[in-house]
Design a protein around this motif. Sequence first.
Motif, PDB file in Angstrom:
ATOM      1  N   LYS A  96       0.861  -1.181   0.000  1.00 60.36           N
ATOM      2  CA  LYS A  96       0.000   0.000   0.000  1.00 60.36           C
ATOM      3  C   LYS A  96       0.896   1.229   0.000  1.00 60.36           C
ATOM      4  N   LEU A  97       1.052   1.842  -1.186  1.00 63.75           N
ATOM      5  CA  LEU A  97       1.988   2.957  -1.346  1.00 63.75           C
ATOM      6  C   LEU A  97       1.276   4.164  -1.938  1.00 63.75           C
ATOM      7  N   THR A  98       1.669   5.343  -1.490  1.00 68.46           N
ATOM      8  CA  THR A  98       1.227   6.558  -2.156  1.00 68.46           C
ATOM      9  C   THR A  98       2.109   6.790  -3.382  1.00 68.46           C
ATOM     10  N   ILE A  99       1.662   7.710  -4.225  1.00 67.19           N
ATOM     11  CA  ILE A  99       2.476   8.070  -5.385  1.00 67.19           C
ATOM     12  C   ILE A  99       3.853   8.550  -4.933  1.00 67.19           C
ATOM     13  N   ARG A 100       3.884   9.379  -3.907  1.00 69.93           N
ATOM     14  CA  ARG A 100       5.174   9.919  -3.448  1.00 69.93           C
ATOM     15  C   ARG A 100       6.084   8.810  -2.928  1.00 69.93           C
ATOM     16  N   ASP A 101       5.498   7.824  -2.233  1.00 64.32           N
ATOM     17  CA  ASP A 101       6.282   6.674  -1.772  1.00 64.32           C
ATOM     18  C   ASP A 101       6.875   5.931  -2.967  1.00 64.32           C
ATOM     19  N   LEU A 102       6.035   5.692  -3.973  1.00 63.07           N
ATOM     20  CA  LEU A 102       6.482   4.952  -5.159  1.00 63.07           C
ATOM     21  C   LEU A 102       7.610   5.699  -5.858  1.00 63.07           C
ATOM     22  N   VAL A 103       7.427   6.985  -6.071  1.00 64.29           N
ATOM     23  CA  VAL A 103       8.442   7.774  -6.778  1.00 64.29           C
ATOM     24  C   VAL A 103       9.762   7.766  -6.010  1.00 64.29           C
ATOM     25  N   SER A 104       9.687   7.715  -4.697  1.00 62.66           N
ATOM     26  CA  SER A 104      10.913   7.706  -3.888  1.00 62.66           C
ATOM     27  C   SER A 104      11.744   6.445  -4.126  1.00 62.66           C
ATOM     28  N   PHE A 105      11.122   5.348  -4.601  1.00 61.45           N
ATOM     29  CA  PHE A 105      11.879   4.132  -4.904  1.00 61.45           C
ATOM     30  C   PHE A 105      12.926   4.386  -5.980  1.00 61.45           C
ATOM     31  N   GLY A 106      12.685   5.378  -6.833  1.00 57.56           N
ATOM     32  CA  GLY A 106      13.660   5.694  -7.877  1.00 57.56           C
ATOM     33  C   GLY A 106      14.999   6.165  -7.336  1.00 57.56           C
ATOM     34  N   ARG A 107      15.031   6.582  -6.094  1.00 58.28           N
ATOM     35  CA  ARG A 107      16.274   7.073  -5.494  1.00 58.28           C
ATOM     36  C   ARG A 107      17.084   5.957  -4.823  1.00 58.28           C
ATOM     37  N   PHE A 108      16.579   4.727  -4.854  1.00 60.90           N
ATOM     38  CA  PHE A 108      17.230   3.635  -4.130  1.00 60.90           C
ATOM     39  C   PHE A 108      18.688   3.419  -4.539  1.00 60.90           C
ATOM     40  N   PRO A 109      19.049   3.502  -5.834  1.00 63.00           N
ATOM     41  CA  PRO A 109      20.467   3.302  -6.183  1.00 63.00           C
ATOM     42  C   PRO A 109      21.410   4.295  -5.518  1.00 63.00           C
ATOM     43  N   TYR A 110      20.889   5.432  -5.108  1.00 66.13           N
ATOM     44  CA  TYR A 110      21.719   6.476  -4.524  1.00 66.13           C
ATOM     45  C   TYR A 110      21.750   6.432  -2.999  1.00 66.13           C
ATOM     46  N   CYS A 111      20.604   6.046  -2.390  1.00 68.16           N
ATOM     47  CA  CYS A 111      20.503   6.209  -0.929  1.00 68.16           C
ATOM     48  C   CYS A 111      20.172   4.919  -0.183  1.00 68.16           C
ATOM     49  N   LYS A 112      19.890   3.849  -0.926  1.00 67.68           N
ATOM     50  CA  LYS A 112      19.548   2.552  -0.319  1.00 67.68           C
ATOM     51  C   LYS A 112      18.392   2.661   0.690  1.00 67.68           C
ATOM     52  N   GLY A 113      17.427   3.512   0.374  1.00 72.87           N
ATOM     53  CA  GLY A 113      16.248   3.629   1.215  1.00 72.87           C
ATOM     54  C   GLY A 113      16.319   4.701   2.283  1.00 72.87           C
ATOM     55  N   ARG A 114      17.483   5.298   2.482  1.00 77.40           N
ATOM     56  CA  ARG A 114      17.635   6.372   3.472  1.00 77.40           C
ATOM     57  C   ARG A 114      17.743   7.697   2.724  1.00 77.40           C
TER      58      ARG A 114
END
Length: 260
Positions: A96-114
């Motif tokens: 259950k994700l909001t749009i903003r949550d989903l879009v934030s997944f695009g940053r995973f290669p850079y921040c590993k979720g943080r």
Amino acid sequence: MESAKNNPLIFDNIKKLYGRRTVLDDVSGAIAPKAITSLIGPNGAGKSTLLGILSRLLQQDGGRVSFYDWDIKDYGSNELAKKLSILRQANNLDLKLTIRDLVSFGRFPYCKGRLSELDWKKVDEAIAFSDLQDIQDQFVDELSGGQRQRAFIAMIIAQDTDYILLDEPLNNLDMKHSVQVMKTLRRLVEDLGKTVVLVIHEINFAAQFSDYIIALKEGRICYNDCTDAVIASPILKDIFGIEFDIIERHNKKICNYFNL
């Protein structure tokens, strides 16, 4: 082979087999940078397979993909994800994700979720670029098909890669949402200097929005040229096996294939 200075993404003698069936047969070419390249052709021509190999989601059975002068197989996954992104046909989410949550997944290669302040800035910029600010707090599973696809494209925008590959991004979208998606992709090239490669079935969207077209047929590239050169009646008939009447309006070509 062409220099990576001019064409960073090059594929040479690509071969792919599924069992005894040859899906791609010694396919070679290069992707023009800072442009939209559409892969077209009949069903089973090898379009999605080629896109999968270019993104390293699929392993070829022969040949080489060169990306910025390196064999694409030599990149670490995280390093490659900062240079090349891929949006597949099926994007199923159980969370259950909001749009903003989903879009934030695009940053995973850079921040590993943080996510840092810079990461959230990139997320907000991607949401604004995709015109999703007003609905960014809605849940993805409650969106229409067009809104959902734009949300996934916003995630790819937040990933901030030079190369963006999309497998049938207009699949199951109505006309209005298809136009919105293609206009977003066009702006990615013109405003942000991205390189976009997509598999597309609707020939008129390819004609209106692409800079280059690679046409595949029976596992081989039959045409690879600027859009204006490929959108011609005899060429399209050779690719698809039906008659086309090409109508020119405002320096663009429209393909009529319904009333012939």
